[in-house]
Design an enzyme around this catalytic site. Structure first.
Site, PDB file in Angstrom:
ATOM      1  N   ARG A 232      -8.982  -3.988  -3.914  1.00 36.72           N
ATOM      2  CA  ARG A 232     -10.007  -4.858  -2.717  1.00 36.72           C
ATOM      3  C   ARG A 232     -10.714  -5.441  -3.792  1.00 36.72           C
ATOM      4  O   ARG A 232     -11.276  -5.528  -4.729  1.00 36.72           O
ATOM      5  CB  ARG A 232     -11.035  -3.800  -2.265  1.00 36.72           C
ATOM      6  CG  ARG A 232     -10.212  -2.768  -1.259  1.00 36.72           C
ATOM      7  CD  ARG A 232      -9.857  -3.547   0.179  1.00 36.72           C
ATOM      8  NE  ARG A 232      -9.536  -2.653   1.132  1.00 36.72           N
ATOM      9  CZ  ARG A 232      -7.999  -2.442   1.196  1.00 36.72           C
ATOM     10  NH1 ARG A 232      -7.276  -3.038   0.708  1.00 36.72           N
ATOM     11  NH2 ARG A 232      -7.372  -1.624   2.138  1.00 36.72           N
ATOM     12  N   GLU A 261     -11.857 -12.014   2.716  1.00 41.02           N
ATOM     13  CA  GLU A 261     -10.527 -12.385   3.333  1.00 41.02           C
ATOM     14  C   GLU A 261     -10.562 -13.016   4.629  1.00 41.02           C
ATOM     15  O   GLU A 261     -11.214 -12.362   5.309  1.00 41.02           O
ATOM     16  CB  GLU A 261      -9.534 -11.441   3.297  1.00 41.02           C
ATOM     17  CG  GLU A 261      -9.083 -11.228   1.714  1.00 41.02           C
ATOM     18  CD  GLU A 261      -8.279  -9.828   1.433  1.00 41.02           C
ATOM     19  OE1 GLU A 261      -7.863  -9.308   2.513  1.00 41.02           O
ATOM     20  OE2 GLU A 261      -8.260  -9.312   0.412  1.00 41.02           O
ATOM     21  N   HIS A 279      -2.996 -11.398   0.001  1.00 43.51           N
ATOM     22  CA  HIS A 279      -2.986  -9.920   0.423  1.00 43.51           C
ATOM     23  C   HIS A 279      -1.699  -9.429   1.065  1.00 43.51           C
ATOM     24  O   HIS A 279      -1.469  -9.164   1.952  1.00 43.51           O
ATOM     25  CB  HIS A 279      -4.007  -9.557   1.379  1.00 43.51           C
ATOM     26  CG  HIS A 279      -4.556  -8.070   1.437  1.00 43.51           C
ATOM     27  ND1 HIS A 279      -5.653  -7.651   1.978  1.00 43.51           N
ATOM     28  CD2 HIS A 279      -3.689  -7.002   1.497  1.00 43.51           C
ATOM     29  CE1 HIS A 279      -5.555  -6.358   1.813  1.00 43.51           C
ATOM     30  NE2 HIS A 279      -4.459  -5.830   1.370  1.00 43.51           N
TER      31      HIS A 279
HETATM   32  P1  NAP Z   1      -5.748   7.115  -4.076  1.00 39.54           P
HETATM   33  O1  NAP Z   1      -4.153   7.838  -4.121  1.00 39.54           O
HETATM   34  O2  NAP Z   1      -6.650   7.747  -3.266  1.00 39.54           O
HETATM   35  O3  NAP Z   1      -5.908   6.754  -5.807  1.00 39.54           O
HETATM   36  C1  NAP Z   1      -7.381   6.111  -6.206  1.00 39.54           C
HETATM   37  C2  NAP Z   1      -7.776   6.068  -7.493  1.00 39.54           C
HETATM   38  O4  NAP Z   1      -8.812   5.513  -7.743  1.00 39.54           O
HETATM   39  C3  NAP Z   1      -7.622   7.445  -7.904  1.00 39.54           C
HETATM   40  O5  NAP Z   1      -6.974   7.710  -9.354  1.00 39.54           O
HETATM   41  C4  NAP Z   1      -9.034   7.836  -8.231  1.00 39.54           C
HETATM   42  O6  NAP Z   1      -9.372   8.789  -9.111  1.00 39.54           O
HETATM   43  C5  NAP Z   1      -9.555   6.441  -8.620  1.00 39.54           C
HETATM   44  N1  NAP Z   1     -10.838   6.306  -8.246  1.00 39.54           N
HETATM   45  C6  NAP Z   1     -11.618   6.266  -7.014  1.00 39.54           C
HETATM   46  N2  NAP Z   1     -13.087   5.992  -6.999  1.00 39.54           N
HETATM   47  C7  NAP Z   1     -13.201   5.911  -8.501  1.00 39.54           C
HETATM   48  C8  NAP Z   1     -14.499   5.247  -9.179  1.00 39.54           C
HETATM   49  N3  NAP Z   1     -15.431   5.250  -8.572  1.00 39.54           N
HETATM   50  N4  NAP Z   1     -14.254   5.142 -10.501  1.00 39.54           N
HETATM   51  C9  NAP Z   1     -12.837   5.383 -11.149  1.00 39.54           C
HETATM   52  N5  NAP Z   1     -11.887   5.574 -10.317  1.00 39.54           N
HETATM   53  C10 NAP Z   1     -11.835   5.851  -8.939  1.00 39.54           C
HETATM   54  O7  NAP Z   1      -5.542   5.784  -3.506  1.00 39.54           O
HETATM   55  P2  NAP Z   1      -4.077   4.693  -3.346  1.00 39.54           P
HETATM   56  O8  NAP Z   1      -3.257   5.250  -2.324  1.00 39.54           O
HETATM   57  O9  NAP Z   1      -3.350   4.663  -4.829  1.00 39.54           O
HETATM   58  O10 NAP Z   1      -4.707   3.393  -2.694  1.00 39.54           O
HETATM   59  C11 NAP Z   1      -5.825   2.817  -3.743  1.00 39.54           C
HETATM   60  C12 NAP Z   1      -6.521   1.485  -2.889  1.00 39.54           C
HETATM   61  O11 NAP Z   1      -5.571   0.420  -3.084  1.00 39.54           O
HETATM   62  C13 NAP Z   1      -6.568   1.818  -1.492  1.00 39.54           C
HETATM   63  O12 NAP Z   1      -7.916   2.232  -1.303  1.00 39.54           O
HETATM   64  C14 NAP Z   1      -6.788   0.142  -0.912  1.00 39.54           C
HETATM   65  O13 NAP Z   1      -8.094  -0.072  -0.986  1.00 39.54           O
HETATM   66  C15 NAP Z   1      -5.752  -0.479  -2.098  1.00 39.54           C
HETATM   67  N6  NAP Z   1      -4.530  -1.028  -1.456  1.00 39.54           N
HETATM   68  C16 NAP Z   1      -4.289  -2.390  -1.527  1.00 39.54           C
HETATM   69  C17 NAP Z   1      -3.001  -2.941  -1.111  1.00 39.54           C
HETATM   70  C18 NAP Z   1      -2.844  -3.984  -0.897  1.00 39.54           C
HETATM   71  O14 NAP Z   1      -2.260  -4.676  -0.137  1.00 39.54           O
HETATM   72  N7  NAP Z   1      -3.266  -5.043  -1.960  1.00 39.54           N
HETATM   73  C19 NAP Z   1      -2.261  -2.050  -0.525  1.00 39.54           C
HETATM   74  C20 NAP Z   1      -2.445  -0.624  -0.636  1.00 39.54           C
HETATM   75  C21 NAP Z   1      -3.739  -0.063  -0.956  1.00 39.54           C
HETATM   76  P3  NAP Z   1     -10.709   9.627  -9.241  1.00 39.54           P
HETATM   77  O15 NAP Z   1     -10.685  10.243  -7.698  1.00 39.54           O
HETATM   78  O16 NAP Z   1     -10.203  10.937 -10.147  1.00 39.54           O
HETATM   79  O17 NAP Z   1     -11.739   8.765  -9.682  1.00 39.54           O
HETATM   80  C1  8YV Z   2      -2.369  -3.779   4.192  1.00 39.42           C
HETATM   81  C2  8YV Z   2      -3.799  -2.512   2.448  1.00 39.42           C
HETATM   82  O1  8YV Z   2      -2.305  -5.171   3.624  1.00 39.42           O
HETATM   83  O2  8YV Z   2      -2.880  -0.333   2.960  1.00 39.42           O
HETATM   84  C3  8YV Z   2      -3.861  -1.024   2.563  1.00 39.42           C
HETATM   85  O3  8YV Z   2      -4.975  -0.664   2.204  1.00 39.42           O
HETATM   86  O4  8YV Z   2      -4.653  -3.333   1.967  1.00 39.42           O
HETATM   87  C4  8YV Z   2      -2.901  -3.166   2.897  1.00 39.42           C
HETATM   88  O5  8YV Z   2      -1.516  -2.315   2.789  1.00 39.42           O
HETATM   89  C5  8YV Z   2      -3.404  -3.804   5.142  1.00 39.42           C
HETATM   90  O6  8YV Z   2      -3.684  -2.631   5.298  1.00 39.42           O
HETATM   91  C6  8YV Z   2      -3.038  -4.607   6.338  1.00 39.42           C
HETATM   92  O7  8YV Z   2      -3.960  -4.476   7.087  1.00 39.42           O
END
Ligand code: NAP
Ligand code: 8YV
Length: 320
Positions: A232, A261, A279
């Site tokens: 994010r 955004e 994004h």
């Molecule tokens: P997840 O499985 O919950 O993984 C989150 C990771 O972050 C875990 O390894 C967690 O480990 C670590 N973490 C959380 N808080 C932390 C902190 N304060 N300090 C250090 N590490 C921390 O989540 P995910 O499914 O991989 O998704 C992660 C994030 O990616 C989503 O929440 C979303 O915001 C973002 N995302 C973006 C897109 C995009 O389109 N760009 C798409 C999908 C997701 P610990 O709990 O051990 O700290």
């Molecule tokens: C999407 C994301 O772009 O899953 C998330 O957390 O950031 C992305 O996969 C978003 O949810 C679309 O609205």
């Protein structure tokens, strides 16, 4: 005959969500981001919400019959899960179905950032290959890099696995070390930034991750440093990043996400050492369809069985 549940859909919606919801539920739509506009009777009818990362406490508390908020996206930082929990409302998100797409995009963004492929393609399309000759050599390479993952959850681990064949060293920082990986663990983000030259951010938006990647972390990455953010925009101090890119404190950045955004700071757009995506990490038709299906399937599972498929940890997981 049992009553057909009414689902509130605030704001924009993936077409497949609406299409599938219409087959099973009554739908009420309302503009998101504005004041809550439903009358008392309509608000009382709402039992579920299909959210696109929008469910503030001020809306949740005005929906007395609300049972479930099904969020489109694995990140649900726009849904007030605490407020939902205090009202006994379950929240679901869309984990796992997007891991591969987001991890693939991260690798593409990393390669684009270090090798400047976006600029190389523009060079060809603008006729400069023919008129001026070969595109300038990229000052950076992925070869020999040490990559640090800030976050090694469902998506982070897929990014790490994809990085292995690139023969880079891999380290990570999370609050709790994983016991199932051999990547080297660093207990703090600044420790991680000091040992790596390439930092990939894939943590959720939480109070603890706000502007965690600041001037100090960027300075620790060093002048050969590369920052990639697919988590994010919230987690990066964008002013500090712009200064670091402009002054050569780090070499380059690749960003898929931004603080405000779809507004992207003009200063970042002007920089040739930044690769900027709007994004799009999960934005393929198959992956977004899978996310849409999981939103609807969570609502169906809840109203049919009282058990959601993918509840978030903060809220109850079954009907009482
Ligand atoms: P997840 O499985 O919950 O993984 C989150 C990771 O972050 C875990 O390894 C967690 O480990 C670590 N973490 C959380 N808080 C932390 C902190 N304060 N300090 C250090 N590490 C921390 O989540 P995910 O499914 O991989 O998704 C992660 C994030 O990616 C989503 O929440 C979303 O915001 C973002 N995302 C973006 C897109 C995009 O389109 N760009 C798409 C999908 C997701 P610990 O709990 O051990 O700290
Ligand atoms: C999407 C994301 O772009 O899953 C998330 O957390 O950031 C992305 O996969 C978003 O949810 C679309 O609205």
């Amino acid at each position: 005959m049992t009553e057909t549940p009414t689902i509130l859909v605030p704001g924009r919606v993936h077409p497949r969500v609406l299409e599938r919801l219409q087959e099973r539920f009554e739908i009420v739509t309302a503009p998101a981001g504005t004041d809550f506009m439903l009358g008392d009777d309509e608000a009382r009818r709402i039992k579920g919400m299909a959210s696109f990362n929008f469910a503030p406490a001020s809306w949740i508390e005005k929906l007395p019959s609300l049972e479930i908020i099904a969020n489109f996206g694995v990140g649900y930082d726009g849904v007030d899960a605490k407020a939902a929990a205090s009202q006994g409302v379950v929240v679901t998100n869309t984990p796992d179905v997007l891991n591969d797409e987001v991890a693939d995009t991260t690798i593409a963004l990393l390669l684009n950032t270090v090798r400047r492929f976006h600029a190389a393609e523009s060079w060809l399309r603008d006729g400069r290959w023919e008129s001026e000759g070969a595109f300038p050599l990229s000052p950076l390479s992925l070869k020999g890099r040490h990559v640090g993952l800030y976050g090694l959850g469902r998506i982070g681990i897929e990014i790490a696995r994809r990085l292995e064949p690139f023969k880079v060293a891999i380290s990570y920082h999370t609050r709790s070390p994983r016991t199932d990986v051999s990547y080297s663990y660093q207990p703090t983000l600044i420790d991680l930034a000091k040992v790596v030259d390439t930092l990939i951010c894939i943590v959720p938006k939480t109070p603890e991750t706000h502007k965690a990647i600041d001037a100090e972390v960027l300075a620790a990455l060093g002048e050969n440093g590369v920052l990639i953010n697919v988590g994010r925009g919230w987690s990066v101090d964008e002013d500090a990043l712009e200064a670091a890119l402009r002054e050569g404190t780090i070499a380059a950045a690749g960003l898929d996400v931004f603080q405000d955004e779809p507004k992207v700071p003009k200063g970042l757009i002007e920089l040739s050492n930044a690769s900027l995506f709007p994004h799009v990490a999960s934005a393929s038709v198959p992956t977004r369809n899978a996310m849409a299906d999981l939103v609807v399937d969570n609502l169906i599972a809840w109203f049919d069985t009282g058990k959601p498929i993918t509840p978030v940890p903060e809220t109850p997981v079954s009907k009482v």
